[in-house]
Design an enzyme around this catalytic site. Structure first.
Site, PDB file in Angstrom:
ATOM      1  N   TYR A  58       0.862  -1.179   0.000  1.00 46.85           N
ATOM      2  CA  TYR A  58       0.000   0.000   0.000  1.00 46.85           C
ATOM      3  C   TYR A  58       0.904   1.237   0.000  1.00 46.85           C
ATOM      4  O   TYR A  58       1.489   1.603   1.001  1.00 46.85           O
ATOM      5  CB  TYR A  58      -0.907   0.051   1.219  1.00 46.85           C
ATOM      6  CG  TYR A  58      -1.836  -1.139   1.401  1.00 46.85           C
ATOM      7  CD1 TYR A  58      -2.137  -2.000   0.352  1.00 46.85           C
ATOM      8  CD2 TYR A  58      -2.404  -1.395   2.644  1.00 46.85           C
ATOM      9  CE1 TYR A  58      -2.982  -3.087   0.542  1.00 46.85           C
ATOM     10  CE2 TYR A  58      -3.255  -2.473   2.834  1.00 46.85           C
ATOM     11  CZ  TYR A  58      -3.532  -3.319   1.784  1.00 46.85           C
ATOM     12  OH  TYR A  58      -4.366  -4.388   1.984  1.00 46.85           O
ATOM     13  N   HIS A 128       0.632 -11.990   1.965  1.00 47.88           N
ATOM     14  CA  HIS A 128      -0.455 -11.251   1.324  1.00 47.88           C
ATOM     15  C   HIS A 128      -1.077 -12.034   0.176  1.00 47.88           C
ATOM     16  O   HIS A 128      -2.299 -12.084   0.031  1.00 47.88           O
ATOM     17  CB  HIS A 128       0.089  -9.912   0.816  1.00 47.88           C
ATOM     18  CG  HIS A 128      -0.942  -8.863   0.605  1.00 47.88           C
ATOM     19  ND1 HIS A 128      -0.623  -7.542   0.396  1.00 47.88           N
ATOM     20  CD2 HIS A 128      -2.288  -8.906   0.557  1.00 47.88           C
ATOM     21  CE1 HIS A 128      -1.726  -6.830   0.238  1.00 47.88           C
ATOM     22  NE2 HIS A 128      -2.759  -7.645   0.322  1.00 47.88           N
ATOM     23  N   PRO A 209     -15.755  -5.799   4.642  1.00 49.73           N
ATOM     24  CA  PRO A 209     -17.055  -6.258   5.144  1.00 49.73           C
ATOM     25  C   PRO A 209     -18.204  -5.351   4.719  1.00 49.73           C
ATOM     26  O   PRO A 209     -19.368  -5.727   4.859  1.00 49.73           O
ATOM     27  CB  PRO A 209     -16.866  -6.238   6.664  1.00 49.73           C
ATOM     28  CG  PRO A 209     -15.854  -5.157   6.896  1.00 49.73           C
ATOM     29  CD  PRO A 209     -14.896  -5.286   5.737  1.00 49.73           C
ATOM     30  N   LEU A 210     -17.882  -4.169   4.205  1.00 54.11           N
ATOM     31  CA  LEU A 210     -18.888  -3.249   3.679  1.00 54.11           C
ATOM     32  C   LEU A 210     -18.971  -3.310   2.154  1.00 54.11           C
ATOM     33  O   LEU A 210     -19.489  -2.389   1.515  1.00 54.11           O
ATOM     34  CB  LEU A 210     -18.582  -1.817   4.126  1.00 54.11           C
ATOM     35  CG  LEU A 210     -18.716  -1.561   5.633  1.00 54.11           C
ATOM     36  CD1 LEU A 210     -18.161  -0.200   5.999  1.00 54.11           C
ATOM     37  CD2 LEU A 210     -20.173  -1.689   6.066  1.00 54.11           C
ATOM     38  N   GLY A 211     -18.443  -4.407   1.575  1.00 55.35           N
ATOM     39  CA  GLY A 211     -18.492  -4.523   0.120  1.00 55.35           C
ATOM     40  C   GLY A 211     -17.740  -3.420  -0.574  1.00 55.35           C
ATOM     41  O   GLY A 211     -18.180  -2.916  -1.602  1.00 55.35           O
ATOM     42  N   ARG A 212     -16.597  -3.032  -0.017  1.00 55.49           N
ATOM     43  CA  ARG A 212     -15.782  -1.916  -0.529  1.00 55.49           C
ATOM     44  C   ARG A 212     -16.601  -0.628  -0.602  1.00 55.49           C
ATOM     45  O   ARG A 212     -16.467   0.167  -1.534  1.00 55.49           O
ATOM     46  CB  ARG A 212     -15.149  -2.263  -1.881  1.00 55.49           C
ATOM     47  CG  ARG A 212     -14.226  -3.468  -1.818  1.00 55.49           C
ATOM     48  CD  ARG A 212     -13.514  -3.716  -3.120  1.00 55.49           C
ATOM     49  NE  ARG A 212     -12.723  -4.939  -3.073  1.00 55.49           N
ATOM     50  CZ  ARG A 212     -11.464  -5.027  -2.634  1.00 55.49           C
ATOM     51  NH1 ARG A 212     -10.858  -3.934  -2.218  1.00 55.49           N
ATOM     52  NH2 ARG A 212     -10.827  -6.173  -2.614  1.00 55.49           N
ATOM     53  N   PHE A 214     -19.890  -0.339  -0.953  1.00 56.07           N
ATOM     54  CA  PHE A 214     -21.188  -0.441  -1.615  1.00 56.07           C
ATOM     55  C   PHE A 214     -22.322  -0.637  -0.621  1.00 56.07           C
ATOM     56  O   PHE A 214     -23.413  -0.076  -0.783  1.00 56.07           O
ATOM     57  CB  PHE A 214     -21.165  -1.590  -2.625  1.00 56.07           C
ATOM     58  CG  PHE A 214     -22.451  -1.721  -3.395  1.00 56.07           C
ATOM     59  CD1 PHE A 214     -22.769  -0.814  -4.392  1.00 56.07           C
ATOM     60  CD2 PHE A 214     -23.349  -2.732  -3.105  1.00 56.07           C
ATOM     61  CE1 PHE A 214     -23.964  -0.917  -5.089  1.00 56.07           C
ATOM     62  CE2 PHE A 214     -24.542  -2.843  -3.793  1.00 56.07           C
ATOM     63  CZ  PHE A 214     -24.849  -1.941  -4.798  1.00 56.07           C
TER      64      PHE A 214
END
Length: 332
Positions: A58, A128, A209-212, A214
């Site tokens: 990153y 990774h 967990p938030l669908g990236r 979405f």
């Protein structure tokens, strides 16, 4: 709000049920504000978040350095999780190749991450992406030696198949497997990954967990994404698939409205409701979103709500694959 503490595996690692993914703080989702990112990390500590997830790739390296600066003076309050080998990196950040699990590269990567993080130990260190050219036993043999040396406390692997998890765990005990998991991405339930980690006493860390984003309702068209946002390369975020998936999101939003909350909080509650061995690491760059994530992690959902959410989104209804075609290191 009181964040629950959960064990990650059976070797002694304990973290907050909700962690903080920091990838977006160094440009993955478009321009980021370093001062706001550091303030977000500090506020997360104040809210009881203890697990912070980064990786050498990153940036490269910029994300580890930012996290290290943000934790200065409070390092002992945090569990630092970082990753190596998603791509082969030169010391100046140049990408030299794909996944690299060679023992000599493992050792060099640990030293480099320690420098960038400004710390004397890595709490949780993941491979990774699996290197298909190197037996995973060789990679984790080297990692086990680094645990013995005190440079790493606990080991993990990301996006690996069940048989690879078993082989890695046999070479050096794993505490965590990290894989995408959300209402919209549930393949770990059917491909053997969740069953394997539970059999072996390994914890499960759910990224995205938030669908990236979405599942929060914040992304309703591809046009809202910055030109540099990596989600533009993910099939679920092209306009045709987004339009199809909005119908599923609206079902989640209706359930949330009936309960006086929002879809993002429900999505996090759902992830944590899949077992006490699951920890979720939603990412955010802003304090304005952080409190909602922590609240979602601190508010357990009842069985009826968990069941309603599962029934509202059938995995085979979700349009588009979850990963970029470029992410060839994921074992499928």
């Amino acid at each position: 709000m009181m964040l629950e503490r959960r064990s990650v595996g059976d070797r002694g690692l304990v973290v907050s049920a909700i962690g903080l993914g920091t990838m977006g703080m160094t440009g993955a989702y478009g321009p980021a504000d370093e001062a706001e990112s550091i303030a977000t990390i500090k506020e997360a500590l104040d809210l009881g978040v203890t697990m912070f997830d980064t990786a050498d790739v990153y940036g490269p390296f910029a994300n580890e350095s930012l996290l290290g600066r943000a934790l200065a003076g409070r390092r002992d309050d945090a569990v630092v999780a970082t990753k190596f080998g998603g791509a082969e990196l030169a010391d100046d950040g140049t990408v030299l190749g794909g996944a690299n699990g060679r023992p000599e590269y493992v050792r060099a990567s640990v030293e480099r991450s320690l420098r960038h993080l400004g710390t004397d130990r890595i709490d949780l260190y993941y491979q990774h992406r699996v290197d298909p050219r190197v037996p995973v036993e060789e990679t984790f043999g080297a990692l086990g030696e680094l645990v013995t040396a005190g440079k790493i406390r606990y080991l993990g692997i990301s996006e690996a198949r069940p048989e690879t998890i078993r082989r890695a765990h046999g070479a050096a005990p794993l505490s965590a497997v990290e894989t995408e998991y959300s209402l919209f991405s549930r393949d770990v339930e059917t491909n053997g990954v969740l069953a394997t980690v539970r059999e072996l006493g390994i914890g499960f860390v759910a990224y995205a967990p938030l669908g990236r984003g979405f599942l929060t309702g914040a992304v309703r068209s591809e046009g809202v994404l910055a030109e540099a946002d990596l989600r533009r390369g993910f099939p679920r975020f092209d306009d045709a698939n987004l339009r199809a998936n909005l119908a599923l999101l609206e079902r989640v939003e209706r359930i949330a409205a009936e309960r006086g909350t929002d879809s993002g909080r429900l999505a996090l509650g759902w992830a944590l409701g899949q077992g006490r061995d699951v920890v979720a690491i939603p990412g955010t760059r802003r304090r304005s979103h952080l409190a909602a994530n922590v609240d979602g992690g601190a508010t357990p959902l009842d069985d009826a709500t968990l069941r309603a959410l599962r029934e509202a989104v059938a995995p085979d209804e979700v349009a588009g694959t979850r990963t970029s075609p470029r992410d060839v290191g994921i074992e499928r």
